[in-house]
Design a protein around this motif. Structure first.
Motif, PDB file in Angstrom:
ATOM      1  N   MET A 152       1.344  -0.824  -0.175  1.00  0.00           N
ATOM      2  CA  MET A 152       0.455   0.111   0.495  1.00  0.00           C
ATOM      3  C   MET A 152       0.893   1.438  -0.336  1.00  0.00           C
ATOM      4  O   MET A 152       1.609   1.425   0.980  1.00  0.00           O
ATOM      5  CB  MET A 152      -0.852  -0.304   1.463  1.00  0.00           C
ATOM      6  CG  MET A 152      -1.566   1.193   1.704  1.00  0.00           C
ATOM      7  SD  MET A 152      -2.524   1.128   3.191  1.00  0.00           S
ATOM      8  CE  MET A 152      -3.737   0.110   2.968  1.00  0.00           C
ATOM      9  N   ASN A 188       1.866   4.766   1.148  1.00  0.00           N
ATOM     10  CA  ASN A 188       1.649   6.246   2.246  1.00  0.00           C
ATOM     11  C   ASN A 188       2.487   6.897   1.511  1.00  0.00           C
ATOM     12  O   ASN A 188       2.794   7.197   2.523  1.00  0.00           O
ATOM     13  CB  ASN A 188       1.991   4.991   3.623  1.00  0.00           C
ATOM     14  CG  ASN A 188       1.466   6.250   4.327  1.00  0.00           C
ATOM     15  OD1 ASN A 188       1.274   7.336   4.503  1.00  0.00           O
ATOM     16  ND2 ASN A 188       1.398   5.250   5.977  1.00  0.00           N
ATOM     17  N   LYS A 232       1.246   9.426   4.017  1.00  0.00           N
ATOM     18  CA  LYS A 232       2.176  10.148   4.799  1.00  0.00           C
ATOM     19  C   LYS A 232       3.051  10.349   5.294  1.00  0.00           C
ATOM     20  O   LYS A 232       3.750  11.507   5.966  1.00  0.00           O
ATOM     21  CB  LYS A 232       1.061   9.772   5.856  1.00  0.00           C
ATOM     22  CG  LYS A 232      -0.648  10.006   5.885  1.00  0.00           C
ATOM     23  CD  LYS A 232      -1.259   8.955   6.686  1.00  0.00           C
ATOM     24  CE  LYS A 232      -2.996   9.000   6.482  1.00  0.00           C
ATOM     25  NZ  LYS A 232      -2.320   8.407   6.237  1.00  0.00           N
ATOM     26  N   VAL A 275     -10.417   7.750  -2.119  1.00  0.00           N
ATOM     27  CA  VAL A 275      -9.810   8.018  -1.235  1.00  0.00           C
ATOM     28  C   VAL A 275     -10.337   6.713  -0.341  1.00  0.00           C
ATOM     29  O   VAL A 275     -11.693   6.172   0.059  1.00  0.00           O
ATOM     30  CB  VAL A 275      -8.976   8.677  -0.534  1.00  0.00           C
ATOM     31  CG1 VAL A 275      -8.507   9.864  -1.353  1.00  0.00           C
ATOM     32  CG2 VAL A 275     -10.062   8.924   0.588  1.00  0.00           C
ATOM     33  N   GLY A 276      -9.031   5.390  -0.780  1.00  0.00           N
ATOM     34  CA  GLY A 276      -9.410   4.011  -0.203  1.00  0.00           C
ATOM     35  C   GLY A 276      -9.718   3.433  -1.172  1.00  0.00           C
ATOM     36  O   GLY A 276      -9.403   1.660  -0.616  1.00  0.00           O
ATOM     37  N   TYR A 296       1.138   9.770  -5.919  1.00  0.00           N
ATOM     38  CA  TYR A 296       1.872   9.206  -5.202  1.00  0.00           C
ATOM     39  C   TYR A 296       3.760   9.580  -4.699  1.00  0.00           C
ATOM     40  O   TYR A 296       3.897  10.589  -5.720  1.00  0.00           O
ATOM     41  CB  TYR A 296       1.056   7.596  -5.883  1.00  0.00           C
ATOM     42  CG  TYR A 296       1.987   8.188  -7.153  1.00  0.00           C
ATOM     43  CD1 TYR A 296       2.943   7.187  -7.471  1.00  0.00           C
ATOM     44  CD2 TYR A 296       1.601   8.590  -8.205  1.00  0.00           C
ATOM     45  CE1 TYR A 296       3.742   6.936  -8.691  1.00  0.00           C
ATOM     46  CE2 TYR A 296       1.723   8.163  -9.422  1.00  0.00           C
ATOM     47  CZ  TYR A 296       3.003   7.033  -9.859  1.00  0.00           C
ATOM     48  OH  TYR A 296       3.371   7.207 -11.066  1.00  0.00           O
ATOM     49  N   VAL A 324      -2.947   1.479  -3.251  1.00  0.00           N
ATOM     50  CA  VAL A 324      -3.960   2.160  -2.771  1.00  0.00           C
ATOM     51  C   VAL A 324      -4.249   3.676  -2.697  1.00  0.00           C
ATOM     52  O   VAL A 324      -2.773   4.175  -2.627  1.00  0.00           O
ATOM     53  CB  VAL A 324      -4.578   2.076  -1.294  1.00  0.00           C
ATOM     54  CG1 VAL A 324      -5.777   3.207  -0.810  1.00  0.00           C
ATOM     55  CG2 VAL A 324      -5.186   0.447  -0.577  1.00  0.00           C
ATOM     56  N   GLU A 367      -4.329   6.575  -2.182  1.00  0.00           N
ATOM     57  CA  GLU A 367      -4.869   7.714  -0.345  1.00  0.00           C
ATOM     58  C   GLU A 367      -4.791   9.527  -1.075  1.00  0.00           C
ATOM     59  O   GLU A 367      -5.260  10.812  -0.175  1.00  0.00           O
ATOM     60  CB  GLU A 367      -3.566   8.085  -0.252  1.00  0.00           C
ATOM     61  CG  GLU A 367      -3.884   6.597   0.042  1.00  0.00           C
ATOM     62  CD  GLU A 367      -2.423   6.171   1.779  1.00  0.00           C
ATOM     63  OE1 GLU A 367      -1.498   7.114   1.880  1.00  0.00           O
ATOM     64  OE2 GLU A 367      -2.747   4.887   2.446  1.00  0.00           O
ATOM     65  N   ASP A 368      -4.356  10.341  -2.393  1.00  0.00           N
ATOM     66  CA  ASP A 368      -4.252  11.976  -2.192  1.00  0.00           C
ATOM     67  C   ASP A 368      -4.922  12.083  -3.328  1.00  0.00           C
ATOM     68  O   ASP A 368      -4.116  11.510  -4.562  1.00  0.00           O
ATOM     69  CB  ASP A 368      -2.742  12.223  -2.481  1.00  0.00           C
ATOM     70  CG  ASP A 368      -2.572  12.352  -0.522  1.00  0.00           C
ATOM     71  OD1 ASP A 368      -3.102  13.283   0.231  1.00  0.00           O
ATOM     72  OD2 ASP A 368      -1.860  11.176  -0.193  1.00  0.00           O
ATOM     73  N   LYS A 404     -10.073  16.904   5.044  1.00  0.00           N
ATOM     74  CA  LYS A 404      -9.521  16.436   4.597  1.00  0.00           C
ATOM     75  C   LYS A 404      -9.543  16.978   2.651  1.00  0.00           C
ATOM     76  O   LYS A 404      -8.888  16.460   1.935  1.00  0.00           O
ATOM     77  CB  LYS A 404     -10.313  14.956   4.428  1.00  0.00           C
ATOM     78  CG  LYS A 404     -10.205  13.814   5.528  1.00  0.00           C
ATOM     79  CD  LYS A 404     -11.018  12.548   5.754  1.00  0.00           C
ATOM     80  CE  LYS A 404     -10.971  11.997   7.095  1.00  0.00           C
ATOM     81  NZ  LYS A 404     -11.505  10.639   7.035  1.00  0.00           N
ATOM     82  N   ARG A 448      -7.039  14.124   0.343  1.00  0.00           N
ATOM     83  CA  ARG A 448      -6.778  12.916   1.670  1.00  0.00           C
ATOM     84  C   ARG A 448      -7.302  11.919   1.692  1.00  0.00           C
ATOM     85  O   ARG A 448      -8.068  12.402   2.282  1.00  0.00           O
ATOM     86  CB  ARG A 448      -5.311  13.857   1.898  1.00  0.00           C
ATOM     87  CG  ARG A 448      -5.883  14.396   2.578  1.00  0.00           C
ATOM     88  CD  ARG A 448      -4.846  14.983   3.789  1.00  0.00           C
ATOM     89  NE  ARG A 448      -3.632  14.414   3.635  1.00  0.00           N
ATOM     90  CZ  ARG A 448      -3.238  13.346   4.658  1.00  0.00           C
ATOM     91  NH1 ARG A 448      -3.699  13.143   5.572  1.00  0.00           N
ATOM     92  NH2 ARG A 448      -2.111  12.550   4.931  1.00  0.00           N
ATOM     93  N   LYS A 449      -6.476  11.044   2.290  1.00  0.00           N
ATOM     94  CA  LYS A 449      -7.266  10.421   2.899  1.00  0.00           C
ATOM     95  C   LYS A 449      -6.772  10.515   4.239  1.00  0.00           C
ATOM     96  O   LYS A 449      -6.409  10.107   5.077  1.00  0.00           O
ATOM     97  CB  LYS A 449      -7.014   8.491   2.367  1.00  0.00           C
ATOM     98  CG  LYS A 449      -7.441   7.302   3.553  1.00  0.00           C
ATOM     99  CD  LYS A 449      -6.837   6.420   2.698  1.00  0.00           C
ATOM    100  CE  LYS A 449      -7.231   4.926   3.577  1.00  0.00           C
ATOM    101  NZ  LYS A 449      -6.412   4.365   3.267  1.00  0.00           N
TER     102      LYS A 449
END
Length: 220
Positions: free
Chosen positions: A1, A3, A5, A68-69, A111, A122, A124-125, A178, A219-220
């Motif tokens: 996945m 991420n 963040k 997202v997700g 990403y 996934v 996420e953004d 978000k 964003r997620k």
């Protein structure tokens, strides 16, 4: 996945999060934006507040069909043959896949750079500067800040010289953290009108007459 963040603070996502955090936490400066209660503005806001179709809605869940997700593969399946996907460099440390339909970019999937977005990754953004996309309240790219203020309340603009001086907006009654907004004013470095600052944080409620929303991120 994937991420996003964990990316460095120099990434656009980290920058906008930092901007949103400090703008939301500080009190408003004494200088106020000029009143916006004009008949012309009222009519524009009424038109903007028409609920967009689900396929053109920006929400805390995503932008249009992109949520997202969900995985990249799930989005491809949902859009079918009507969409094209093009990878590109987005900003230092980040890459993006531009999702286009009918020859026009609808939004970007963001990403980590120097990786390839796989079907199992996934989302996420997301980001869009396409004016066809709006929140359920009718706010989206290309809308003037005056119109957006009439819907979401007073806008506080700001940037942080410790975070590449990327400018962001927080509205007083913004419904969801978000969703992030970035401004622009054609012909100007910043949409906001800033006074002297004693540190790295700059903020203001005043902005250029031609200031609009440049893009919206989810964003997620």
């Amino acid at each position: 996945m994937l991420n996003v963040k964990v990316l460095s603070a120099g990434s656009m996502i980290a920058v906008l999060l930092a901007i949103g955090s400090y703008l939301g936490a500080i009190s408003s400066p004494s200088s106020a934006v000029a009143g916006v209660a004009t008949n012309a503005l009222g009519e524009a806001v009424k038109a903007a507040q028409k609920t967009p179709a689900a396929s053109l809605t920006i929400s805390e869940r995503g932008i249009g069909e992109a949520k997202v997700g969900m995985t990249f593969g799930e989005l491809k399946k949902a859009l079918g043959s009507t969409a094209q996907f093009k990878e590109s460099r987005f900003i230092d440390g980040l890459d993006a896949v531009a999702v286009s339909q009918s020859g026009k970019v609808q939004y970007w999937i963001i990403y980590p750079g120097r990786t390839k977005l796989k079907d199992t990754d996934v989302i996420e953004d997301l980001m869009t500067d396409n004016p066809n996309y709006k929140t359920v309240e009718g706010v989206g790219p290309g809308m003037t800040l005056k119109q957006a203020e009439a819907i979401y309340g007073k806008a506080t603009l700001g940037y942080n010289t410790d975070y590449e001086s990327i400018e962001g907006i927080v509205f007083a009654n913004q419904p969801n953290k978000k969703i992030s907004f970035a401004p622009k004013a054609e012909g100007r470095q910043y949409a906001g009108i800033y006074g002297a600052s004693q540190g790295s944080l700059h903020r203001t409620n005043k902005y250029q007459p031609n200031a609009v929303i440049r893009n919206v991120m989810v964003r997620k």
